[in-house]
Design an enzyme around this catalytic site. Sequence first.
Site, PDB file in Angstrom:
ATOM      1  N   VAL A 276       0.802  -1.222   0.000  1.00 56.75           N
ATOM      2  CA  VAL A 276       0.000   0.000   0.000  1.00 56.75           C
ATOM      3  C   VAL A 276       0.839   1.278   0.000  1.00 56.75           C
ATOM      4  O   VAL A 276       0.325   2.353  -0.303  1.00 56.75           O
ATOM      5  CB  VAL A 276      -0.953  -0.005   1.223  1.00 56.75           C
ATOM      6  CG1 VAL A 276      -0.186   0.290   2.518  1.00 56.75           C
ATOM      7  CG2 VAL A 276      -2.107   0.971   1.043  1.00 56.75           C
ATOM      8  N   TYR A 277       2.114   1.194   0.310  1.00 60.30           N
ATOM      9  CA  TYR A 277       2.935   2.408   0.393  1.00 60.30           C
ATOM     10  C   TYR A 277       3.025   3.071  -0.977  1.00 60.30           C
ATOM     11  O   TYR A 277       3.547   2.490  -1.929  1.00 60.30           O
ATOM     12  CB  TYR A 277       4.339   2.095   0.905  1.00 60.30           C
ATOM     13  CG  TYR A 277       4.413   1.653   2.349  1.00 60.30           C
ATOM     14  CD1 TYR A 277       3.355   1.839   3.235  1.00 60.30           C
ATOM     15  CD2 TYR A 277       5.560   1.042   2.842  1.00 60.30           C
ATOM     16  CE1 TYR A 277       3.432   1.433   4.554  1.00 60.30           C
ATOM     17  CE2 TYR A 277       5.652   0.626   4.169  1.00 60.30           C
ATOM     18  CZ  TYR A 277       4.582   0.818   5.019  1.00 60.30           C
ATOM     19  OH  TYR A 277       4.676   0.408   6.324  1.00 60.30           O
ATOM     20  N   SER A 278       2.517   4.289  -1.026  1.00 63.14           N
ATOM     21  CA  SER A 278       2.533   5.073  -2.267  1.00 63.14           C
ATOM     22  C   SER A 278       1.987   4.277  -3.440  1.00 63.14           C
ATOM     23  O   SER A 278       2.541   4.300  -4.545  1.00 63.14           O
ATOM     24  CB  SER A 278       3.946   5.600  -2.563  1.00 63.14           C
ATOM     25  OG  SER A 278       4.390   6.440  -1.528  1.00 63.14           O
ATOM     26  N   ASP A 279       0.885   3.563  -3.157  1.00 67.17           N
ATOM     27  CA  ASP A 279       0.176   2.829  -4.207  1.00 67.17           C
ATOM     28  C   ASP A 279       1.093   1.879  -4.973  1.00 67.17           C
ATOM     29  O   ASP A 279       1.034   1.755  -6.194  1.00 67.17           O
ATOM     30  CB  ASP A 279      -0.483   3.821  -5.175  1.00 67.17           C
ATOM     31  CG  ASP A 279      -1.441   3.157  -6.147  1.00 67.17           C
ATOM     32  OD1 ASP A 279      -2.032   2.131  -5.774  1.00 67.17           O
ATOM     33  OD2 ASP A 279      -1.583   3.653  -7.277  1.00 67.17           O
ATOM     34  N   GLY A 280       1.978   1.207  -4.244  1.00 62.80           N
ATOM     35  CA  GLY A 280       2.859   0.230  -4.864  1.00 62.80           C
ATOM     36  C   GLY A 280       4.183   0.774  -5.359  1.00 62.80           C
ATOM     37  O   GLY A 280       5.094  -0.002  -5.664  1.00 62.80           O
TER      38      GLY A 280
END
Length: 323
Positions: A60-64
């Site tokens: 989920v970090y920065s949308d992958g």
Amino acid sequence: MDYVKFGKTGLEVSRLCLGCMTYGESNRGNHAWTMGEEASRPLIKQALELGINFLDTANVYSDGSSEEIVGRAIKDFSRREEVVLATKVFNRMRPGPNGAGLSRKAIFAEIDASLKRLGTDYVDLYQIHRWDYATPVEETLEALHDVVKAGKARYIGASSMYSWQFAKALYVSRLEGWTEFVSMQNHLNLLYREEEREMLPLCADQTIAVIPWSPLARGRLTRDWNESTHRTETDEFGKTLYGEQDRAVVDAVGKIAKERSVPRAQVALAWLAQKGGVTAPIIGASKPDHLTDAVAALSLGLKPEEIAALEAPYQPHRVAGFK
């Protein structure tokens, strides 16, 4: 850099873990304060050169995009077999049904997506990012067991939850003969010590690796209480974790740092590194000195009276970080 066994496993990890939530495209995901790839790569390279072999990220970090940046950096700056690579699953990655959570369908889809972004065939540690109240824990644990048996993960771990939930998960895994959690990534620092009540004793009893997130309280422990940064101003999650009752602890860190003539970050990290049962704090680094300070903290060696002075002002908190 010193290396230690990861809980009851034979895996060896550095005494510091590089948290990679900082590295990601700021126009993707929910964190406006993250750093893009060009700015991130030198810091990942520096961490590897300092002997940090343990890197933690999440789908989920920065949308992958964090996984993408980390994967390319590992390929360019190290050998895959020398790096202990961890990622996580649970949070929403797409709208609609099955776009989040810990169902069998979600886990199988997300491990493949993470491996593709990371550019690797396996991760060393696959962690559930939180407890999924909407999915039976048996379904989650069997799916994770199958991920390990398929060779896509070497070990599995958990993140912030209640101690009874973690104990239940360990019990179910043993009952069914499935792969067990070997680590707990929990919220622990000088401003938030509620994990000392139940989770840390449970992990010590079961020889579980403890890898605390936010060891510097999202920067609160590195500066005066009233000093602000771009991250503190835009970090909405961080605003829910700490409050005015924590000011006295921040002041105590500042006092000891001044007496020792070292940055506050070294004092706060030294306290955590010396804490019994802690395997490797997960440090964030947006500047080169963040990494050098973190390494220096491992050898700072706080005296018993200093530890007592740091702990004395603590005020109990409501459960924070996963509710």
